[in-house]
Write a protein that holds these residues in place. Structure first.
Motif, PDB file in Angstrom:
ATOM      1  N   SER A  43      10.266 -25.900 -28.280  1.00  0.00           N
ATOM      2  CA  SER A  43      10.868 -26.913 -29.152  1.00  0.00           C
ATOM      3  C   SER A  43       9.913 -28.107 -29.216  1.00  0.00           C
ATOM      4  O   SER A  43       9.482 -28.606 -28.172  1.00  0.00           O
ATOM      5  CB  SER A  43      12.217 -27.343 -28.562  1.00  0.00           C
ATOM      6  N   GLY A  70      14.135 -23.907 -30.902  1.00  0.00           N
ATOM      7  CA  GLY A  70      14.421 -25.163 -31.612  1.00  0.00           C
ATOM      8  C   GLY A  70      15.908 -25.475 -31.482  1.00  0.00           C
ATOM      9  O   GLY A  70      16.732 -24.566 -31.471  1.00  0.00           O
ATOM     10  N   GLY A  72      19.411 -28.355 -32.100  1.00  0.00           N
ATOM     11  CA  GLY A  72      20.046 -29.531 -32.670  1.00  0.00           C
ATOM     12  C   GLY A  72      20.799 -30.251 -31.572  1.00  0.00           C
ATOM     13  O   GLY A  72      20.365 -30.257 -30.412  1.00  0.00           O
ATOM     14  N   ARG A  73      21.932 -30.826 -31.926  1.00  0.00           N
ATOM     15  CA  ARG A  73      22.714 -31.545 -30.933  1.00  0.00           C
ATOM     16  C   ARG A  73      23.622 -30.569 -30.183  1.00  0.00           C
ATOM     17  O   ARG A  73      23.901 -29.474 -30.670  1.00  0.00           O
ATOM     18  CB  ARG A  73      23.575 -32.613 -31.624  1.00  0.00           C
ATOM     19  N   TRP A  78      18.290 -24.460 -33.858  1.00  0.00           N
ATOM     20  CA  TRP A  78      17.666 -24.571 -35.173  1.00  0.00           C
ATOM     21  C   TRP A  78      16.696 -23.406 -35.290  1.00  0.00           C
ATOM     22  O   TRP A  78      15.762 -23.299 -34.499  1.00  0.00           O
ATOM     23  CB  TRP A  78      16.916 -25.897 -35.330  1.00  0.00           C
ATOM     24  N   THR A  79      16.940 -22.512 -36.216  1.00  0.00           N
ATOM     25  CA  THR A  79      16.076 -21.342 -36.322  1.00  0.00           C
ATOM     26  C   THR A  79      15.554 -21.188 -37.748  1.00  0.00           C
ATOM     27  O   THR A  79      16.263 -21.494 -38.713  1.00  0.00           O
ATOM     28  CB  THR A  79      16.824 -20.050 -35.943  1.00  0.00           C
ATOM     29  N   PHE A  88       8.923 -30.269 -36.896  1.00  0.00           N
ATOM     30  CA  PHE A  88       8.007 -31.212 -36.248  1.00  0.00           C
ATOM     31  C   PHE A  88       8.795 -32.351 -35.613  1.00  0.00           C
ATOM     32  O   PHE A  88       9.963 -32.581 -35.930  1.00  0.00           O
ATOM     33  CB  PHE A  88       6.984 -31.756 -37.257  1.00  0.00           C
ATOM     34  N   ASN A 130      23.114 -36.627 -39.580  1.00  0.00           N
ATOM     35  CA  ASN A 130      21.791 -35.987 -39.422  1.00  0.00           C
ATOM     36  C   ASN A 130      21.539 -34.761 -40.285  1.00  0.00           C
ATOM     37  O   ASN A 130      20.744 -33.912 -39.920  1.00  0.00           O
ATOM     38  CB  ASN A 130      21.522 -35.675 -37.929  1.00  0.00           C
ATOM     39  N   GLY A 141      17.632 -30.734 -41.055  1.00  0.00           N
ATOM     40  CA  GLY A 141      18.394 -31.308 -39.955  1.00  0.00           C
ATOM     41  C   GLY A 141      17.518 -32.270 -39.177  1.00  0.00           C
ATOM     42  O   GLY A 141      16.302 -32.079 -39.080  1.00  0.00           O
ATOM     43  N   LEU A 143      17.125 -34.805 -35.609  1.00  0.00           N
ATOM     44  CA  LEU A 143      17.586 -34.940 -34.226  1.00  0.00           C
ATOM     45  C   LEU A 143      16.794 -36.049 -33.546  1.00  0.00           C
ATOM     46  O   LEU A 143      15.585 -35.923 -33.376  1.00  0.00           O
ATOM     47  CB  LEU A 143      17.357 -33.624 -33.477  1.00  0.00           C
ATOM     48  N   VAL A 168      22.443 -19.579 -41.283  1.00  0.00           N
ATOM     49  CA  VAL A 168      23.898 -19.809 -41.342  1.00  0.00           C
ATOM     50  C   VAL A 168      24.320 -19.953 -42.798  1.00  0.00           C
ATOM     51  O   VAL A 168      23.508 -20.307 -43.660  1.00  0.00           O
ATOM     52  CB  VAL A 168      24.318 -21.103 -40.581  1.00  0.00           C
ATOM     53  N   ALA A 171      23.519 -23.101 -45.647  1.00  0.00           N
ATOM     54  CA  ALA A 171      22.149 -23.616 -45.565  1.00  0.00           C
ATOM     55  C   ALA A 171      21.441 -23.317 -46.885  1.00  0.00           C
ATOM     56  O   ALA A 171      21.900 -22.504 -47.691  1.00  0.00           O
ATOM     57  CB  ALA A 171      21.412 -22.941 -44.413  1.00  0.00           C
TER      58      ALA A 171
HETATM   59  C1  BT5 Z   1      20.474 -30.552 -36.485  1.00  0.00           C
HETATM   60  O1  BT5 Z   1      21.362 -30.358 -35.457  1.00  0.00           O
HETATM   61  O2  BT5 Z   1      20.677 -30.310 -37.647  1.00  0.00           O
HETATM   62  C2  BT5 Z   1      19.119 -31.058 -36.029  1.00  0.00           C
HETATM   63  C3  BT5 Z   1      18.080 -29.988 -36.103  1.00  0.00           C
HETATM   64  C4  BT5 Z   1      16.722 -30.531 -35.744  1.00  0.00           C
HETATM   65  C5  BT5 Z   1      15.687 -29.440 -35.695  1.00  0.00           C
HETATM   66  C6  BT5 Z   1      14.323 -29.989 -35.422  1.00  0.00           C
HETATM   67  S1  BT5 Z   1      13.094 -28.797 -35.697  1.00  0.00           S
HETATM   68  C7  BT5 Z   1      11.900 -29.772 -34.927  1.00  0.00           C
HETATM   69  C8  BT5 Z   1      12.579 -30.410 -33.738  1.00  0.00           C
HETATM   70  N1  BT5 Z   1      12.497 -29.596 -32.558  1.00  0.00           N
HETATM   71  C9  BT5 Z   1      13.723 -29.187 -32.157  1.00  0.00           C
HETATM   72  O3  BT5 Z   1      13.964 -28.457 -31.179  1.00  0.00           O
HETATM   73  N2  BT5 Z   1      14.655 -29.699 -32.986  1.00  0.00           N
HETATM   74  C10 BT5 Z   1      14.077 -30.505 -34.017  1.00  0.00           C
HETATM   75  P1  BT5 Z   1      22.902 -30.060 -35.584  1.00  0.00           P
HETATM   76  O4  BT5 Z   1      23.565 -31.085 -36.458  1.00  0.00           O
HETATM   77  O5  BT5 Z   1      23.391 -29.876 -34.201  1.00  0.00           O
HETATM   78  O6  BT5 Z   1      22.957 -28.715 -36.405  1.00  0.00           O
HETATM   79  C11 BT5 Z   1      22.630 -27.494 -35.851  1.00  0.00           C
HETATM   80  C12 BT5 Z   1      23.263 -26.444 -36.748  1.00  0.00           C
HETATM   81  O7  BT5 Z   1      22.484 -26.297 -37.968  1.00  0.00           O
HETATM   82  C13 BT5 Z   1      23.280 -25.050 -36.155  1.00  0.00           C
HETATM   83  O8  BT5 Z   1      24.398 -24.864 -35.315  1.00  0.00           O
HETATM   84  C14 BT5 Z   1      23.354 -24.161 -37.389  1.00  0.00           C
HETATM   85  O9  BT5 Z   1      24.684 -24.103 -37.860  1.00  0.00           O
HETATM   86  C15 BT5 Z   1      22.570 -24.958 -38.422  1.00  0.00           C
HETATM   87  N3  BT5 Z   1      21.207 -24.452 -38.598  1.00  0.00           N
HETATM   88  C16 BT5 Z   1      20.373 -23.867 -37.710  1.00  0.00           C
HETATM   89  N4  BT5 Z   1      19.189 -23.572 -38.265  1.00  0.00           N
HETATM   90  C17 BT5 Z   1      19.268 -23.981 -39.564  1.00  0.00           C
HETATM   91  C18 BT5 Z   1      18.382 -23.962 -40.668  1.00  0.00           C
HETATM   92  N5  BT5 Z   1      17.143 -23.477 -40.597  1.00  0.00           N
HETATM   93  N6  BT5 Z   1      18.833 -24.474 -41.846  1.00  0.00           N
HETATM   94  C19 BT5 Z   1      20.076 -24.987 -41.983  1.00  0.00           C
HETATM   95  N7  BT5 Z   1      20.957 -25.036 -40.973  1.00  0.00           N
HETATM   96  C20 BT5 Z   1      20.560 -24.541 -39.770  1.00  0.00           C
END
Ligand code: BT5
Length: 268
Positions: A43, A70, A72-73, A78-79, A88, A130, A141, A143, A168, A171
């Motif tokens: 990550s 990767g 999120g919260r 995040w995949t 990034f 976010n 997304g 974070l 998901v 998206a």
């Molecule tokens: C977020 O969290 O949306 C923040 C994601 C941040 C990702 C970046 S990538 C670079 C950096 N390194 C990391 O490890 N993280 C940051 P949250 O609000 O908790 O939403 C997570 C949810 O988004 C997941 O449970 C899925 O439902 C959805 N999700 C996962 N991958 C996705 C994608 N590629 N596109 C859209 N939704 C996604």
């Protein structure tokens, strides 16, 4: 590592132009000190959190073509397939007091909205706190994580994902939004340039400017919402504003409530 499942041929999903990106970040006025590109990592947020703990200076950008873990919260993931988007993180050492730090994910959202609009001429909106949405679907997304006195801000932006690759429901990607074939390196510098500018404005105390820009792009204001706060307490009502500390103000049956951190659902 191009042997992992999911890596497409370079012709289909070209790699980032690392040399150009490094030169861009290192040039005076970019707003960043250094940019590193890696093929894969766990990550980028975790890597920069570790760097922050080791005393790394502000202004470092880490971009990975693929993340194994990767997130999120609240432990959510995040995949995205390799080179299908931008994943990034940036390392900041803000000088503003802790109450103001809630603005950082919101500024990252503004930077994505502005950068994508500049490169792709696509109008996006922000779901507090976010998510970046296109047509009610999650395109990016954000974070922000505090690490001692540093903050690591991570951004995941879907660029070329096809419908069958979306992790998901709900998206989307820039390609699915009608903008195929975008150059990810150009997108990255556009977003990073805007992010540096928004953070500089915020550091300089231009709270009016940042708040009014955020309000004008925030799709949550005016909606009926349910905000689930960490700890289990839920707040329901109409989202009416984002306050001076970046909190969402929800008008409930018992009056306005400011929510600092929550998962928000747009109900109507
Ligand atoms: C977020 O969290 O949306 C923040 C994601 C941040 C990702 C970046 S990538 C670079 C950096 N390194 C990391 O490890 N993280 C940051 P949250 O609000 O908790 O939403 C997570 C949810 O988004 C997941 O449970 C899925 O439902 C959805 N999700 C996962 N991958 C996705 C994608 N590629 N596109 C859209 N939704 C996604």
């Amino acid at each position: 590592m191009t042997t992992e499942p999911g890596w497409s041929p370079s012709s289909e999903r070209p790699p980032l132009d690392e040399a150009a990106l490094r030169a861009w970040a290192g040039a005076p006025g970019s707003g960043w000190r250094e940019l590193r590109v890696v093929d894969e990592t766990g990550s980028t947020n975790d890597d920069l959190a570790a760097a922050a703990r080791s005393g790394e200076a502000a202004g470092l950008v880490l971009v990975s073509e693929w993340q194994r873990g990767g997130h999120g919260r609240l432990g959510r993931s995040w995949t995205a397939p390799p080179r299908s988007g931008l994943t990034f993180s940036v390392l900041l050492r803000p000088t503003r007091p802790p109450a103001a730090l809630g603005w950082l994910p919101l500024l990252a959202g503004l930077a994505v909205v502005d950068g994508v609009e500049e490169v792709a001429e696509l109008r996006l909106g922000l779901k507090w706190p976010n998510d970046v949405l296109h047509d009610e679907r999650k395109l990016a997304g954000l974070l922000a994580e505090r690490v001692q006195d540093a903050v690591v801000v991570g951004i995941g932006l879907n660029v070329s994902l096809r419908a069958d690759e979306l992790p998901v429901q709900g998206a989307t990607s820039l390609a699915l939004a009608g903008r195929p074939g975008l150059d990810r390196s150009v997108l990255l510098t556009a977003v990073l340039g805007r992010l540096a500018a928004w953070v500089a404005r915020w550091e300089a105390g231009d709270d009016q400017g940042t708040r009014s820009a955020y309000r004008s792009r925030c799709l949550t204001i005016g909606r009926t919402v349910r905000a689930d706060q960490p700890g289990g307490q839920a707040v329901s009502g109409t989202a009416v504003d984002v306050d001076a500390d970046g909190r969402l103000v929800v008008e409930t049956t018992s009056g306005p409530v400011a929510v600092a951190a929550a998962d928000v659902r747009h109900l109507r």
